[in-house]
Design an enzyme around this catalytic site. Structure first.
Site, PDB file in Angstrom:
ATOM      1  N   GLU A  30       2.664   5.046  -3.952  1.00  0.00           N
ATOM      2  CA  GLU A  30       2.626   6.021  -5.061  1.00  0.00           C
ATOM      3  C   GLU A  30       3.952   6.785  -5.255  1.00  0.00           C
ATOM      4  O   GLU A  30       4.250   7.102  -6.421  1.00  0.00           O
ATOM      5  CB  GLU A  30       1.482   7.002  -4.862  1.00  0.00           C
ATOM      6  CG  GLU A  30       0.113   6.402  -4.970  1.00  0.00           C
ATOM      7  CD  GLU A  30      -0.260   5.534  -3.753  1.00  0.00           C
ATOM      8  OE1 GLU A  30      -1.016   4.569  -3.936  1.00  0.00           O
ATOM      9  OE2 GLU A  30       0.218   5.835  -2.636  1.00  0.00           O
ATOM     10  N   ASP A  57       0.852  -1.182   0.000  1.00  0.00           N
ATOM     11  CA  ASP A  57       0.000   0.000   0.000  1.00  0.00           C
ATOM     12  C   ASP A  57       0.895   1.242   0.000  1.00  0.00           C
ATOM     13  O   ASP A  57       2.110   1.143   0.170  1.00  0.00           O
ATOM     14  CB  ASP A  57      -0.893  -0.045   1.243  1.00  0.00           C
ATOM     15  CG  ASP A  57      -2.105   0.873   1.162  1.00  0.00           C
ATOM     16  OD1 ASP A  57      -2.307   1.511   0.110  1.00  0.00           O
ATOM     17  OD2 ASP A  57      -2.848   0.932   2.152  1.00  0.00           O
ATOM     18  N   ASP A  68      -9.030   3.725  -2.187  1.00  0.00           N
ATOM     19  CA  ASP A  68      -9.898   4.047  -1.054  1.00  0.00           C
ATOM     20  C   ASP A  68     -11.234   4.621  -1.503  1.00  0.00           C
ATOM     21  O   ASP A  68     -11.480   5.834  -1.444  1.00  0.00           O
ATOM     22  CB  ASP A  68      -9.178   5.025  -0.120  1.00  0.00           C
ATOM     23  CG  ASP A  68      -7.907   4.416   0.455  1.00  0.00           C
ATOM     24  OD1 ASP A  68      -7.768   3.178   0.414  1.00  0.00           O
ATOM     25  OD2 ASP A  68      -7.047   5.166   0.938  1.00  0.00           O
TER      26      ASP A  68
END
Length: 877
Positions: free
Chosen positions: A462, A459, A540
């Site tokens: 990015e 997770d 999300d």
């Protein structure tokens, strides 16, 4: 959204989006054509410093346009995405001609014209224009230069909010336009929470613009549905589709990018702008949707073949509190008779957000916990994020700091950002040595408390930096080889994903030997080539009907962009979900390529049994239906693994000649044989459905022939038990119908073949079989069977070219045939090789009470699933 940039906030987008420059031209004297390549120089009389090298390469079914400055300038070119075999697939131009003012090239049905002044490339397919590069003269290539007084604002230092980007290399952006004549629909360039057919951001007639589509991987908190804003992943791959032709354009560039889309009745015009890098543009010539997928797979690789368990149901939340909580959830799936395969642990399982560690109070014996879950045929997943807690006593930090493995700031010091652990450093995955070191951390000896049944979730990759510009890393940070972060930002997550998967592969070989264990690593960030590593999810989302609806177009867009193994958090990550929405979401997710329930830390618990008895029953039915379909789904993933085909895909992909399908994004195909039209509205009592093609179509629950109107439309009444889904005539679908607790528990179960006849009384399909876990299939240890129903006989043969070296004693215990036109009182079935006869009777397609008896069923033929045979069906009276 005020934390994030728009085009007007980014100097390079402000400069180049919509900017016209007719000065770029090819030097005719420099044009050379040899074999598969055309080489020439591009200049601009208004900018004497410009001297670019252009190479146009033929690959038989697609072409590559590459433009760069002199290599000594050091512009970043994305590594590791293109397939190693790509250069071997170069194909000589079939004909070529360099003339005054242009060059003409031919490749199959494509005619290519390269105009010299101004630079313009036109591709005609079957005599009709399909792609035009620089037809609107928006090509700009900002050459690298030295800073001097009087340079325009934004060329060098740039500020957004309180963050300053030093931009030491100055302006280095690239822009171009691509026009698709005759096309009204373009798709792809994920990730955006918007319609499947991309909406216009430019009104070409009125010369008005809205915000362009953005490709810049970001941690977007509670993203909005129906927005062109960039999210967690970026794949600069656009499709265009019209009657008779499908084409694609892929720009291999990992820098921040904006894309405008403008449409008229005659064409779709697009404008692409990236902050840095080179122009490395692949034009995929199709001309069918399947061929475009296959061509993209040749460029960036097909999808990795997942383990079989990974296609089952996954249960996750932020966070399961402790070992007792995990054990209770695991036990409740059995108590409520709901199958599942994986339970997940989020960040709270660690010791102070130090990844590869365990909170000793909450998880004192993690290996025993994993072993106990594995005894039920299930797996566990732990989260491993890219930010490393800056703690000198933390072994991961110690080793990485000593090895100089962290991304540096603009001054060359280890970058210090803020994320879940607080002060954090970020691993530089551009460095091959760092990837190799990271992979080693997943060995059982290094990752204390791990077992072979533990898999991984990446997770925040990015990367997410809470105190950084746009909640990410400063662009002037430095990576391996002195590469600025701005050049590789969108690839960052893919590199982290890749290194993690390498670690699980190494662990698998150490535990199981040379055939190893296929990795399962879920990633939030992604880029071109991520499909060769593992699955992603759409991030999300929110527990509302808008996010339920938009999940369809998001999943299909990512699948079209070559990454079929993806899904959305079932129930929505943020907020609380009621029984109706939770039920409808699970009914839809039955068909997601990746099926995971997940929820935020502050959301109410939402395991499948917490919404009342009726909702529990319906969710159980949805999850069980998923397990019934797994042989078919796994076979579709094999096609993705060999040909790059999407698994969940838009209607037009399989019905490219039907204009009514081109904008549909509330229905989809799962493989070629199953259409789903899920209920997407609260309180719905009916559902409008469009069924493409000439048919026939059959109700997936009853097997009854469905008769839409002449336009293919029908209105279907629905209750909370109904999931409108339809079987396409002419196909054979392999199933496993016995209810089990997990895929492991069903490993030795027999198969069912569901035969849906077309108007000629024929059908075909296939089934892929292997051990479901290792890489042994790469050395031919698999069976791929092809089934055909023709002339009232059902046969099984090996797929031509497949080795059929996978031995199994499993059998086909049930054959269901739908669509027999002869309404005889009774039928008989006989094995044509052995003469053995089998019981045949009328019955339901689905094994559910109250379902109509619409099918012919051959019970207990016990035919070898991996063997050759032929079964004759005949009328007895």
């Amino acid at each position: 959204m005020e934390d994030f940039k728009k085009c007007s906030d980014a100097a390079f987008c402000n400069r180049l989006m919509g900017s016209v420059d007719e000065g770029y031209m090819i030097d005719p004297a420099s044009v050379k054509i040899a074999g598969s390549k055309l080489l020439c120089r591009v200049k601009n009389a208004e900018i004497p410093e410009v001297d670019l090298e252009l190479t146009l390469t033929s690959y038989g079914s697609f072409i590559r346009l590459h433009v760069n400055e002199d290599a000594s300038k050091g512009r970043f070119q994305v590594p590791g995405v293109l397939q190693k075999e790509l250069t071997e697939s170069e194909s000589a131009w079939e004909t070529s001609k360099a003339a005054a003012g242009y060059a003409l090239l031919k490749l199959g049905s494509a005619d290519i014209r390269l105009k010299y002044k101004p630079l313009e490339l036109t591709v005609d397919i079957a005599g009709k224009p399909a792609i035009v590069f620089n037809g609107r003269h928006m090509f700009n290539f900002e050459h690298l230069r030295q800073k001097k007084e009087g340079d325009p604002e934004g060329w060098w230092e740039e500020t957004f909010k309180s963050h300053v980007d030093s931009k030491p290399r100055g302006p280095e952006a690239i822009s171009f336009d691509l026009t698709f004549p005759g096309f009204n629909h373009v798709y792809g360039i994920p990730e955006h929470a918007t319609s499947l057919s991309l909406k216009s951001t430019v009104d070409l007639a009125e010369n008005m613009t809205s915000e362009p589509y953005r490709l810049y991987n970001l941690d977007v908190f509670e993203y909005m549905a129906d927005s062109p804003f960039g999210l967690y992943g970026s794949i600069p791959f656009m499709w265009a589709h019209r009657l008779g032709a499908t084409v694609g354009a892929f720009w291999l560039n990992a820098a921040e990018m904006f894309i405008d889309v403008g449409k008229t009745d005659k064409e779709t015009a697009t404008n692409w702008v990236a902050e840095s890098g080179v122009l490395d543009l692949f034009l995929l010539l199709g001309p069918s949707p399947h061929q475009v997928s296959e061509q993209y797979a040749l460029v960036t690789g097909p999808s990795a073949l997942p383990q079989y368990f990974a296609l089952g149901y996954h249960q996750c939340r932020w966070n399961y509190r402790d070992e007792a909580d995990v054990r209770e959830v695991d036990a409740n799936f059995d108590k409520f008779d709901i199958p599942y395969d994986v339970i997940w642990l989020d960040i709270e399982h660690t010791d102070g957000k130090r990844y590869f560690t365990w909170d000793q109070h909450l998880f004192p014996n993690p290996a025993k916990l994993q072993e106990d879950v594995a005894e039920h045929g299930r797996k566990m997943v732990t989260i491993i994020d890219p930010h490393i807690k800056r703690d000198p006593s933390y072994y991961i930090y110690q080793e990485a700091e000593k090895g100089k493995y962290f991304v540096a700031d603009k001054d060359g010091k280890d970058f210090d950002g803020w994320c879940w652990p607080g002060s954090s450093s970020y691993l530089d995955m551009l460095n091959p040595a760092v990837r190799e070191w990271w992979a080693g951390q997943f060995s059982l000896a290094k990752y204390k408390g791990s077992t072979p049944s533990l898999y991984v979730w990446n997770d925040m990759n990015e990367p997410s930096v809470f105190n950084g510009p746009e909640i990410t890393m400063p662009k002037d940070n430095l990576h391996f080889g002195n590469v600025e972060h701005r050049a590789l930002h969108n690839q960052n997550g893919q590199l982290f994903h890749l290194a993690t998967a390498m670690g699980l592969e190494e662990r698998g070989r150490a535990v199981y030997g040379s055939d190893g264990d296929r990795p399962f690593v879920l990633s939030r960030a992604f880029f071109a080539g991520s499909q060769t590593v593992g699955p992603i999810w759409t991030g999300d989302n929110t527990a509302d009907w808008d996010h339920l609806r938009v999940s369809l177009s998001m999943i299909m867009s990512v699948g079209l962009a070559g990454l079929p193994f993806n899904g959305a958090d079932v129930g929505g990550f943020f907020g609380n979900v009621d029984a109706e929405l939770q039920t409808r979401w699970n009914q839809l997710a039955t068909f997601y390529p990746f099926f995971r329930g997940h929820a935020h830390l502050d959301a109410k618990r939402r395991e499948p049994w917490l919404f009342g008895d009726e909702a529990t029953r319906r969710i159980r039915d949805a999850i069980r239906q998923r397990y019934i379909l797994l042989p078919y789904i796994y076979t579709q993933f094999r096609h993705a693994n060999t040909s790059g085909l999407p698994v969940m895909r838009p209607l037009w992909f399989d019905f490219p000649e039907e204009p009514a399908t081109f904008a549909v994004d509330d229905e989809f195909m799962l493989g070629p044989a199953l259409l789903a039209a899920p209920v997407l509205e609260a309180g719905a009592q009916s559902r409008a459905v469009y069924l493409p093609g000439a048919g026939p179509w059959y109700d997936a629950q009853t097997g009854a022939l469905v008769k839409p109107d002449k336009a293919g439309a029908l209105s279907v009444p629905v209750t909370m038990d109904d999931v409108p889904s339809y079987l396409r005539g002419g196909h054979i679908i392999p199933l496993r119908e016995r209810a089990r607790r997990s895929t492991a528990a069903a490993k030795n179960d027999p198969y069912t073949l569901l035969v849906t006849l077309d108007n000629k009384g024929q059908a075909s399909g296939d089934l892929y079989l292997d051990d479901g876990s290792s890489f042994a299939y790469k050395r031919g240890m698999y069976a791929h069977r092809v089934f055909e129903y023709k002339d009232s006989a059902l046969s099984s043969k090996a797929l031509p070219g497949s080795p059929s070296r996978y031995g199994t004693d499993l059998v086909i215990e049930r054959i269901i045939i739908v669509g027999l036109k002869h309404k005889a009182a009774s039928y008989a079935a006989k094995n044509k090789e052995t003469g053995q006869r089998y019981t045949v009777e009328k019955g339901p397609v689905a094994q559910k009470a109250g379902v109509a008896q619409e099918a012919l069923i051959v019970r207990k033929p016990d035919l070898p699933v991996a063997g050759d045979w032929s079964l004759q069906i005949s009328v007895t009276k």
